[in-house]
Design a protein around this motif. Structure first.
Motif, short mmCIF file in Angstrom:
data_model
loop_
_atom_site.label_atom_id
_atom_site.label_comp_id
_atom_site.label_asym_id
_atom_site.label_seq_id
_atom_site.Cartn_x
_atom_site.Cartn_y
_atom_site.Cartn_z
N ASN A 157 -15.25 2.76 35.20
CA ASN A 157 -16.36 2.62 34.25
C ASN A 157 -17.64 2.18 34.94
OD1 ASN A 157 -14.94 3.44 31.99
ND2 ASN A 157 -14.26 1.38 31.46
N ASP A 158 -17.53 1.30 35.94
CA ASP A 158 -18.71 0.88 36.70
C ASP A 158 -19.31 2.07 37.45
OD1 ASP A 158 -18.52 -1.79 35.90
OD2 ASP A 158 -17.15 -2.28 37.52
N ILE A 159 -18.45 2.88 38.05
CA ILE A 159 -18.93 4.04 38.79
C ILE A 159 -19.60 5.04 37.83
CG2 ILE A 159 -18.17 6.05 40.12
CD1 ILE A 159 -16.01 4.24 41.36
N LYS A 160 -18.99 5.25 36.66
CA LYS A 160 -19.57 6.15 35.68
C LYS A 160 -20.95 5.67 35.22
CE LYS A 160 -17.40 7.85 32.23
NZ LYS A 160 -16.57 8.05 31.02
N ASN A 161 -21.07 4.36 34.97
CA ASN A 161 -22.35 3.81 34.52
C ASN A 161 -23.42 3.98 35.59
OD1 ASN A 161 -21.55 2.96 31.94
ND2 ASN A 161 -20.73 1.04 32.72
N ASP A 162 -23.06 3.76 36.86
CA ASP A 162 -24.03 3.92 37.94
C ASP A 162 -24.45 5.38 38.09
OD1 ASP A 162 -23.90 1.25 38.40
OD2 ASP A 162 -22.80 1.36 40.29
N ILE B 50 -26.36 16.17 43.29
CA ILE B 50 -25.57 15.27 42.45
C ILE B 50 -24.42 14.68 43.25
CG2 ILE B 50 -24.06 15.16 40.43
CD1 ILE B 50 -25.91 17.16 39.07
N GLY B 51 -23.85 15.49 44.14
CA GLY B 51 -22.82 14.97 45.03
C GLY B 51 -23.36 13.88 45.94
N GLY B 52 -24.59 14.06 46.43
CA GLY B 52 -25.22 13.04 47.26
C GLY B 52 -25.45 11.75 46.51
N ILE B 53 -25.84 11.88 45.23
CA ILE B 53 -26.01 10.70 44.38
C ILE B 53 -24.68 9.98 44.23
CG2 ILE B 53 -26.49 9.94 42.02
CD1 ILE B 53 -28.56 12.22 41.87
N LEU B 54 -23.63 10.74 44.00
CA LEU B 54 -22.30 10.17 43.78
C LEU B 54 -21.81 9.40 44.99
CD1 LEU B 54 -19.88 10.02 41.81
CD2 LEU B 54 -19.02 12.11 42.86
N ILE B 55 -21.96 9.97 46.18
CA ILE B 55 -21.43 9.34 47.39
C ILE B 55 -22.18 8.07 47.74
CG2 ILE B 55 -22.85 10.43 49.17
CD1 ILE B 55 -19.01 10.06 49.21
N ASP B 56 -23.42 7.92 47.21
CA ASP B 56 -24.21 6.71 47.47
C ASP B 56 -23.87 5.57 46.51
OD1 ASP B 56 -25.57 7.75 49.62
OD2 ASP B 56 -27.26 8.48 48.43
N VAL C 22 -17.67 4.16 45.97
CA VAL C 22 -17.21 5.54 46.16
C VAL C 22 -17.13 5.83 47.65
CG1 VAL C 22 -17.67 7.98 45.75
CG2 VAL C 22 -18.17 6.30 43.96
N ALA C 23 -15.90 6.04 48.14
CA ALA C 23 -15.71 6.37 49.56
C ALA C 23 -15.80 7.87 49.80
CB ALA C 23 -14.35 5.85 50.03
N ASP C 24 -15.32 8.65 48.85
CA ASP C 24 -15.36 10.11 48.97
C ASP C 24 -15.10 10.71 47.59
OD1 ASP C 24 -15.62 12.58 50.08
OD2 ASP C 24 -13.86 12.46 51.39
N TYR C 25 -15.33 12.01 47.47
CA TYR C 25 -15.08 12.68 46.20
C TYR C 25 -14.63 14.11 46.46
CZ TYR C 25 -19.45 15.28 46.65
OH TYR C 25 -20.44 16.13 47.08
N SER C 26 -14.05 14.73 45.44
CA SER C 26 -13.64 16.13 45.53
C SER C 26 -13.65 16.72 44.12
CB SER C 26 -12.25 16.27 46.15
OG SER C 26 -11.28 15.61 45.34
#
Length: 383
Positions: A311-316, A339-345, A349-353
């Motif tokens: 939930n914290d990650i979603k809010n950010d 948007i992927g760049g925003i997510l990884i920052d 969040v260590a990584d995403y797929s």
């Protein structure tokens, strides 16, 4: 739109650190009096070091800031306000969000004007207060009756724009009220205009001096942005068939402009009650409409690196998208890589797929009359 460049100190203010200044002072004295003791701790060294320090501060901060505040591009705060004032412009004030709450309770209960309802406070986030703008009485007979009451945020700013179903509490008790809720989100709240926004308007104004205002696309956009609460305006030129210029508005929060905001912009440009104050051409026809919402759903799998919850990650991510979508709308595309760049920052969040936008791993095209929106419920993040 005028380009804003970073400030660079002029050459005469460079190479003026405390050590550089003091070294030069010691060298000058050595040239005049080679036999004087100028080692650290000597009388001359101790007497001149404070002077070097003060000169460095004067050059590195005071003179630098004075020069920056000579020009709108690098000015800030009250100095920037004055530069706007001499051009007949003003920093746009913060606006209060408004909405409606439904109060349920005993018939005959009076809810006075100014009574305060609020959202529930959560960890790290204070409750948001709203006051009624009118006195209301719960109608009917018995209990379980309802009345809709217009409300306004207690404090101006975007903080007053809250989601539907979040205003559920009474700030002080009032006998006869069983519950309260807002069926729709509150809207219209905007923060005080930032320095960056005011700088951009001043620079655009200066560049257009001496240009005849003939109702060009740039004119209409500038006129719209002069209205408090407007964050963006896109112009759809008149065609031979319609002969109507259309302005598509977003508010300062990047959301579709309200009907009230559209009316304010129309009145500002067309001045229907005082044609002598009209900005548009004599025969121009204008239509001002709100931008259409283009919902972008986001699905992604993340690998977390600390104890932060989903939930914290979603809010950010939601907060970051509000800012990014303003740029995306101007470029007519929401890019999945950005948007992927925003997510990884985002912290945690260590990584995403598996990132997808509207079910596809591709960019989303945005039309001129659309703005991208993503609610918290449109974001799915799993680990």
């Amino acid at each position: 739109m005028a380009e804003i460049i970073d400030f660079e100190a002029p050459d005469f203010l460079k190479n003026q650190t405390e050590n550089e200044i003091h070294t030069e002072m010691l060298a000058d004295m050595a040239e005049q009096n080679p036999n004087r003791d100028m080692t650290e701790g000597s009388v001359f060294w101790d007497l001149t070091r404070p002077t070097a320090k003060e000169k460095a501060r004067m050059v590195g901060f005071t003179l630098t800031e004075a020069i920056k505040n000579m020009f709108p591009m690098w000015s800030y705060g009250a100095n920037l306000d004055w530069k706007a004032t001499i051009r007949g412009m003003n920093r746009k004030a913060a606006l209060f969000a408004t909405g409606t709450v439904t109060v349920t309770g005993k018939a005959g209960t009076v809810i006075p004007s100014g009574f305060i309802f609020n959202t529930e406070s959560t960890y790290g986030k204070s409750s948001v207060l709203f006051k009624t703008t009118e006195t209301a009485v719960i109608p009917g007979t018995g209990t379980g009756q309802t009345v809709d009451i217009h409300i306004e945020a207690y404090s101006a700013g975007a903080i007053g724009n809250v989601a539907a179903g979040t205003i559920t509490m009474l700030n002080t008790s009032l006998k006869g009220i069983a519950s309260v809720i807002n069926a729709s989100k509150t809207k219209g709240g905007s923060d005080r205009e930032s320095d960056d926004s005011l700088i951009q308007r001043i620079l655009d104004f200066d560049q257009q001096q001496g240009i005849s205002f003939v109702g060009s696309d740039a004119d209409y956009k500038r006129w719209a942005l002069e209205v408090t609460g407007v964050g963006g305006a896109e112009v759809i030129p008149a065609t031979a068939g319609s002969e109507t210029v259309t302005l598509v508005l977003t508010d300062s929060n990047g959301q579709p402009g309200s009907s009230d905001l559209c009316t304010q912009v129309y009145n500002h440009i067309m001045s229907p009650n005082d044609r002598s104050s009209r900005l548009a051409g004599t025969n121009d026809i204008l239509s001002v409409i709100a931008a259409k919402s283009l919902t972008i759903t986001i699905n992604v799998t993340v690998i977390t690196e600390d104890s932060r919850g989903i939930n914290d990650i979603k809010n950010d991510l939601y907060t970051a998208l509000l800012s990014y979508y303003k740029t995306a709308a101007a470029q007519n595309v929401a890019r999945i890589n950005e948007i992927g760049g925003i997510l990884i920052d985002i912290k945690g969040v260590a990584d995403y797929s598996g990132l997808t936008l509207n079910g596809s791993a591709a960019n989303v095209t945005i039309s001129t009359d659309e703005i991208p929106v993503t609610a918290l419920t449109d974001i799915t993040v799993v680990t």
